[in-house]
Structure formats: structure tokens, C-alpha cells
Write a protein that holds these residues in place. Structure first.
Motif, PDB file in Angstrom:
ATOM      1  N   PRO A  15     -14.682  -3.986  17.044  1.00 23.11           N
ATOM      2  CA  PRO A  15     -14.995  -3.584  15.661  1.00 23.11           C
ATOM      3  C   PRO A  15     -13.746  -3.189  14.888  1.00 23.11           C
ATOM      4  CG  PRO A  15     -15.575  -1.833  17.195  1.00 23.11           C
ATOM      5  CD  PRO A  15     -15.182  -3.011  18.041  1.00 23.11           C
ATOM      6  N   VAL A  16     -13.844  -3.296  13.564  1.00 22.67           N
ATOM      7  CA  VAL A  16     -12.754  -2.885  12.680  1.00 22.67           C
ATOM      8  C   VAL A  16     -12.835  -1.372  12.475  1.00 22.67           C
ATOM      9  CG1 VAL A  16     -11.806  -3.089  10.344  1.00 22.67           C
ATOM     10  CG2 VAL A  16     -12.687  -5.119  11.520  1.00 22.67           C
ATOM     11  N   SER A  17     -11.761  -0.682  12.799  1.00 21.97           N
ATOM     12  CA  SER A  17     -11.732   0.781  12.650  1.00 21.97           C
ATOM     13  C   SER A  17     -11.635   1.150  11.168  1.00 21.97           C
ATOM     14  CB  SER A  17     -10.528   1.364  13.402  1.00 21.97           C
ATOM     15  OG  SER A  17      -9.314   0.962  12.780  1.00 21.97           O
ATOM     16  N   SER A  18     -11.901   2.410  10.866  1.00 25.15           N
ATOM     17  CA  SER A  18     -11.820   2.875   9.473  1.00 25.15           C
ATOM     18  C   SER A  18     -10.395   2.763   8.939  1.00 25.15           C
ATOM     19  CB  SER A  18     -12.312   4.319   9.370  1.00 25.15           C
ATOM     20  OG  SER A  18     -11.547   5.175  10.211  1.00 25.15           O
ATOM     21  N   ASN A  19      -9.403   2.997   9.800  1.00 19.99           N
ATOM     22  CA  ASN A  19      -8.002   2.885   9.376  1.00 19.99           C
ATOM     23  C   ASN A  19      -7.620   1.433   9.089  1.00 19.99           C
ATOM     24  OD1 ASN A  19      -7.413   5.627   9.516  1.00 19.99           O
ATOM     25  ND2 ASN A  19      -6.842   5.524  11.675  1.00 19.99           N
ATOM     26  N   LEU A  20      -8.068   0.512   9.945  1.00 20.87           N
ATOM     27  CA  LEU A  20      -7.779  -0.899   9.710  1.00 20.87           C
ATOM     28  C   LEU A  20      -8.509  -1.387   8.463  1.00 20.87           C
ATOM     29  CD1 LEU A  20      -6.459  -3.543  10.545  1.00 20.87           C
ATOM     30  CD2 LEU A  20      -8.371  -3.942  12.125  1.00 20.87           C
ATOM     31  N   ASP A  21      -9.724  -0.906   8.261  1.00 23.54           N
ATOM     32  CA  ASP A  21     -10.496  -1.273   7.077  1.00 23.54           C
ATOM     33  C   ASP A  21      -9.772  -0.822   5.800  1.00 23.54           C
ATOM     34  OD1 ASP A  21     -13.179  -2.283   6.020  1.00 23.54           O
ATOM     35  OD2 ASP A  21     -13.130  -0.260   5.166  1.00 23.54           O
ATOM     36  N   ALA A  22      -9.215   0.386   5.822  1.00 20.81           N
ATOM     37  CA  ALA A  22      -8.470   0.898   4.663  1.00 20.81           C
ATOM     38  C   ALA A  22      -7.199   0.084   4.434  1.00 20.81           C
ATOM     39  CB  ALA A  22      -8.130   2.371   4.882  1.00 20.81           C
ATOM     40  N   TYR A  23      -6.554  -0.326   5.522  1.00 24.32           N
ATOM     41  CA  TYR A  23      -5.355  -1.164   5.424  1.00 24.32           C
ATOM     42  C   TYR A  23      -5.701  -2.500   4.755  1.00 24.32           C
ATOM     43  CZ  TYR A  23      -1.770  -4.450   7.054  1.00 24.32           C
ATOM     44  OH  TYR A  23      -0.801  -5.436   7.119  1.00 24.32           O
ATOM     45  N   LEU A  24      -6.797  -3.109   5.180  1.00 27.41           N
ATOM     46  CA  LEU A  24      -7.213  -4.399   4.622  1.00 27.41           C
ATOM     47  C   LEU A  24      -7.519  -4.274   3.127  1.00 27.41           C
ATOM     48  CD1 LEU A  24      -9.551  -5.545   7.534  1.00 27.41           C
ATOM     49  CD2 LEU A  24      -7.332  -6.539   6.954  1.00 27.41           C
ATOM     50  N   GLU A  25      -8.146  -3.183   2.758  1.00 29.32           N
ATOM     51  CA  GLU A  25      -8.450  -2.978   1.336  1.00 29.32           C
ATOM     52  C   GLU A  25      -7.175  -2.775   0.521  1.00 29.32           C
ATOM     53  OE1 GLU A  25     -11.757  -0.686  -1.361  1.00 29.32           O
ATOM     54  OE2 GLU A  25     -11.344   0.071   0.655  1.00 29.32           O
ATOM     55  N   HIS A  26      -6.227  -2.038   1.086  1.00 33.23           N
ATOM     56  CA  HIS A  26      -4.974  -1.757   0.386  1.00 33.23           C
ATOM     57  C   HIS A  26      -4.191  -3.038   0.110  1.00 33.23           C
ATOM     58  CE1 HIS A  26      -1.430   0.551  -0.822  1.00 33.23           C
ATOM     59  NE2 HIS A  26      -0.707  -0.253  -0.062  1.00 33.23           N
ATOM     60  N   ILE A 296      -1.566   1.703  13.050  1.00 33.93           N
ATOM     61  CA  ILE A 296      -3.017   1.616  13.226  1.00 33.93           C
ATOM     62  C   ILE A 296      -3.355   0.980  14.570  1.00 33.93           C
ATOM     63  CG2 ILE A 296      -5.123   0.535  12.337  1.00 33.93           C
ATOM     64  CD1 ILE A 296      -3.735   0.703   9.524  1.00 33.93           C
ATOM     65  N   CYS A 297      -2.637  -0.089  14.896  1.00 29.56           N
ATOM     66  CA  CYS A 297      -2.909  -0.828  16.136  1.00 29.56           C
ATOM     67  C   CYS A 297      -2.657   0.034  17.375  1.00 29.56           C
ATOM     68  CB  CYS A 297      -2.035  -2.088  16.166  1.00 29.56           C
ATOM     69  SG  CYS A 297      -2.472  -3.254  17.465  1.00 29.56           S
ATOM     70  N   LYS A 298      -1.666   0.907  17.304  1.00 36.85           N
ATOM     71  CA  LYS A 298      -1.318   1.763  18.447  1.00 36.85           C
ATOM     72  C   LYS A 298      -2.484   2.662  18.881  1.00 36.85           C
ATOM     73  CE  LYS A 298       2.514   3.554  16.762  1.00 36.85           C
ATOM     74  NZ  LYS A 298       3.758   4.383  16.670  1.00 36.85           N
ATOM     75  N   LYS A 299      -3.370   2.995  17.924  1.00 41.66           N
ATOM     76  CA  LYS A 299      -4.481   3.905  18.216  1.00 41.66           C
ATOM     77  C   LYS A 299      -5.797   3.167  18.428  1.00 41.66           C
ATOM     78  CE  LYS A 299      -2.197   7.189  15.144  1.00 41.66           C
ATOM     79  NZ  LYS A 299      -2.243   7.830  13.808  1.00 41.66           N
ATOM     80  N   ASP A 300      -5.785   1.846  18.226  1.00 43.06           N
ATOM     81  CA  ASP A 300      -7.017   1.065  18.254  1.00 43.06           C
ATOM     82  C   ASP A 300      -7.338   0.581  19.668  1.00 43.06           C
ATOM     83  OD1 ASP A 300      -9.243  -0.074  17.169  1.00 43.06           O
ATOM     84  OD2 ASP A 300      -8.183  -1.269  15.675  1.00 43.06           O
ATOM     85  N   THR A 301      -8.602   0.252  19.876  1.00 41.37           N
ATOM     86  CA  THR A 301      -9.032  -0.329  21.158  1.00 41.37           C
ATOM     87  C   THR A 301      -9.256  -1.815  20.966  1.00 41.37           C
ATOM     88  OG1 THR A 301     -10.102   1.724  21.864  1.00 41.37           O
ATOM     89  CG2 THR A 301     -10.806  -0.316  22.952  1.00 41.37           C
ATOM     90  N   ILE A 302      -8.369  -2.632  21.558  1.00 41.08           N
ATOM     91  CA  ILE A 302      -8.480  -4.089  21.409  1.00 41.08           C
ATOM     92  C   ILE A 302      -8.316  -4.804  22.757  1.00 41.08           C
ATOM     93  CG2 ILE A 302      -7.855  -4.265  18.971  1.00 41.08           C
ATOM     94  CD1 ILE A 302      -4.973  -4.768  19.843  1.00 41.08           C
ATOM     95  N   SER A 303      -8.389  -4.034  23.838  1.00 39.73           N
ATOM     96  CA  SER A 303      -8.309  -4.641  25.168  1.00 39.73           C
ATOM     97  C   SER A 303      -8.927  -3.691  26.181  1.00 39.73           C
ATOM     98  CB  SER A 303      -6.859  -4.968  25.528  1.00 39.73           C
ATOM     99  OG  SER A 303      -6.812  -5.726  26.728  1.00 39.73           O
ATOM    100  N   THR A 304      -8.903  -4.089  27.440  1.00 40.41           N
ATOM    101  CA  THR A 304      -9.478  -3.279  28.516  1.00 40.41           C
ATOM    102  C   THR A 304      -8.383  -2.484  29.228  1.00 40.41           C
ATOM    103  OG1 THR A 304      -9.185  -5.018  30.187  1.00 40.41           O
ATOM    104  CG2 THR A 304     -11.220  -5.062  28.878  1.00 40.41           C
ATOM    105  N   PRO A 305      -8.729  -1.362  29.849  1.00 35.34           N
ATOM    106  CA  PRO A 305      -7.722  -0.587  30.592  1.00 35.34           C
ATOM    107  C   PRO A 305      -7.021  -1.409  31.673  1.00 35.34           C
ATOM    108  CG  PRO A 305      -9.732   0.704  30.292  1.00 35.34           C
ATOM    109  CD  PRO A 305     -10.045  -0.685  29.823  1.00 35.34           C
TER     110      PRO A 305
END
Length: 361
Positions: A15-26, A296-305
Motif C-alpha cells: 500500500p501507499v503510505s500517507s507520506n508517499l501519498d503526500a509526496y505524490l501530491e506535491h 520516505i522509502c527508508k521508513k516504508d515496508t516494501i519487502s520481507t524481513p
């Protein structure tokens, strides 16, 4: 190594995080659209799409009920206007939706929309996919770190991508590569080395031959070939470093053979250094935009442990940079990889400046 062992069985959509969503809007990537991916799934039936040699393309041409068709056609024309024009309704009367195709292969299962201008019969494509955070990071990184700009929009669970023109890599290798001159083959070998390096640097995986295109560019009296990625589904997900190096996929064997036959080892090293330097310059010139995306990417979950643990280990073994061992997020691995390239470029540049000063003195 087979692709089955190299790649994971299935990559989930993140899913798109709130921070990534704000980045896309900006940065004007987020815009309200009149149709969603789920709407296109309401097709009443489909027929297989074959290529000119009667081979199954793995796309099916879908059709809708008479009631749905008019509404869907109008919405797709509006999406075209938003993506490629000023978003107004003036051009809609000149557009026709010639085809809606659905791909049954791969993770993203996109819809491909063919739009024709009825005044001159020119046509173009765009794609509608399910939103996936890792794919969005891939598109943004391609926009900033490759030689090419990308046009895409995100709204809620739907991603709209502009078509990237070119000859599919697998088609080119099969039908056109044997007809290339020796100098063209040498130039293709150089481009593949640079493409291979660029994918590894920014952790773009799964660049099998059908996931990139070859773009012929006429330059004076000869043709120059460029290689462009067209699928960004595997950005920063897999744990094996080889996945991010196109040379290790069997579909690219003939391109790897070109490199072996046409380039000296010293030339390969030179082209790798050139690409790392160019990417480092693009990181610096992208300024706050790439800094925001990396943060933003540093805090996001986009892979498995499991994948994060494996990749940080393999990159540490390559770079001997202890910071990779501490990574808990895949975005942090990416951030350190980009920083490693930028830092090495700056170190080499400073060394050259000091050497030149010594010579002058």
C-alpha cells in the motif's frame, strides 16, 4: 541458475503510505481520475491477441456490455486527456478507444488502452494497473536516475502509466540482433553494460528481455541503440543481488555474449565507471526531490524481513560497508546503495582535483 530459483514465487502489492501519498501530491503525480482499475474488470468477455506470427501474446482483448462500454470509453478518453494533455474535454471528440487489452501474465496484470486520434489515425497507448508502493518508487527512481523522464498518475488504488515506446527486448534479440552490423553489436554491448550497472545501483530487479525495450535512435549516418526498462514491479523487493543484475537472466544470454565477444575487460570497467558517475551526478542534481523520496522509502515496508536480511548481507560482501549490516528496511538498503555510489564519485572527483592542483603548483 534458473529464474525460478532466482526469483520469489509471488511479490505482494504494497500500500501507499500517507507520506508517499503526500509526496505524490506535491510533485503532481496524484490526480483525481474518472475510472479505476476495478471498473475495467467488469468485462463481459475476451479474445486472445496474437502477434503477426500467430503466437499468443499473453494479452486478451476484452469487451464490455453495451451499457458499460459508453461510460468506460468516455472515462478512458478523459484519463488520456489528464495524462497527456491539459485535462480538458475539448480533445475528447477527436479520440476513439480502439482496444482495451488485459495481460494475464505477471504480477501487475495491467490493462493496455489503445487510443486513436480520428483526425489523422495516429494512436498511442497507456496502461492502468493496481497501485503498488514499490512500483511507484521504481517509476520515480527511473524518472530521476535514468536518462528518461516518465509520466504517470496515481489515484487511490489505481496507477496510470504512459506507454514507453521501443522494440521489446526479446523480440529484438530474436529477430533484429542477428541482422545488426558488427559496430552496432559493439554499441549494444556497451549499452547493456551500462543498463546492467544502472539496474544494480538503484535495485531494479527482474530485467528479463521482455521487461525492457531497445530504442533505435538515428544519429547522422548510423543508428544508436538505447535500452529502457518498462516494468518497475520488482523495485527493491528481492533478496538476491543477482536479481538486480540483468546479466544473470537466461533470457539475456545473447546480450551477455555480445559483451564477452565485443568488449575488452578494461572497456567494461570503463563503462561501469561512466554509468556510476552519471547516476551520482543525477542524484546530486535531483536535489530535494530524491532526498524526500529516499527519506520516505527508508521508513516504508516494501519487502520481507528475509529478503532484507539476505540483500544487506550480499551488498555488504560487495562493498564492505558495515552500515548495510544494520539495515532493517529495504528502503534503507536502497538509500545506502545510492549514498555509496554518490560518495565514491565525490571521493574520486576530489582526488582528481587535488592531483590537478599538485600538477599546477
Amino acid at each position: 541458475m534458473s529464474d525460478e530459483k532466482l526469483m520469489s514465487k509471488k511479490k505482494p502489492a504494497y500500500p501507499v503510505s500517507s507520506n508517499l501519498d503526500a509526496y505524490l501530491e506535491h510533485y503532481n503525480r496524484k490526480m483525481k481520475i474518472p475510472i479505476f482499475y476495478e471498473d475495467l474488470l467488469r468485462f463481459a468477455g475476451s479474445v486472445v491477441v496474437y502477434d503477426s506470427d500467430d503466437n499468443d501474446t499473453l494479452w486478451v482483448r476484452v469487451y464490455y456490455s453495451e451499457f458499460d462500454r459508453a461510460e468506460i470509453d468516455l472515462s478512458l478518453k478523459k484519463v488520456y486527456s489528464i495524462l497527456l494533455s491539459d485535462g480538458g474535454d475539448n480533445i475528447i471528440q477527436y479520440l476513439n478507444i480502439d482496444a482495451v487489452d488485459f495481460c494475464t501474465f505477471g504480477n501487475s496484470k495491467p490493462f493496455r488502452i489503445k487510443v486513436r486520434n480520428i483526425l489523422n489515425d495516429n494512436f498511442t497507448y497507456f496502461y492502468i494497473k493496481k497501485t503498488d508502493a514499490s512500483r511507484i518508487y521504481g517509476l520515480e527512481l527511473e524518472h530521476m536516475l535514468s536518462p528518461y523522464n516518465l509520466n504517470f498518475l496515481v489515484y487511490k488504488d489505481t496507477l496510470i502509466e504512459e506507454h514507453i515506446s521501443g522494440i521489446p527486448g526479446d523480440v529484438f534479440i530474436k529477430d533484429m540482433l542477428p541482422k545488426c552490423t558488427e559496430s552496432e553489436k559493439a554499441q549494444l554491448a556497451k549499452e547493456f553494460v551500462k543498463f546492467n550497472e544502472r539496474c544494480m545501483i538503484r535495485l531494479l530487479g527482474d530485467m528479463r528481455s521482455y521487461n525492457y525495450v531497445i530504442v533505435p535512435v538515428h544519429d547522422f549516418d548510423h543508428v544508436v541503440y538505447r535500452i529502457r526498462a518498462i516494468d518497475f514491479d520488482q523495485q527493491c523487493f528481492e533478496g538476491k543481488l543477482k536479481v538486480y543484475r540483468p546479466q544473470f537472466f537466461k533470457e539475456n544470454f545473447q546480450m551477455v555474449e555480445l559483451v564477452r565477444k565485443k568488449l575488452l575487460v578494461s572497456s567494461v570497467d570503463q563503462y561501469k565507471l561512466e554509468e556510476r558517475s552519471i547516476v551520482a551526478k543525477r542524484i546530486k542534481s535531483s536535489g530535494n526531490r530524491i532526498k524526500k523520496l529516499r527519506s520516505i522509502c527508508k521508513k516504508d515496508t516494501i519487502s520481507t524481513p528475509e529478503n532484507i536480511k539476505l540483500l544487506r548481507k550480499e551488498i555488504y560482501e560487495l562493498t564492505l560497508d558495515m552500515q548495510f549490516k544494520k539495515c532493517r528496511k529495504m528502503g534503507r538498503v536502497l538509500d545506502l546503495a545510492l549514498d555509496f555510489v554518490k560518495r565514491n564519485y565525490e571521493d574520486v572527483s576530489m582526488k582528481q582535483i587535488m592531483e590537478n592542483r599538485i600538477k599546477i603548483d
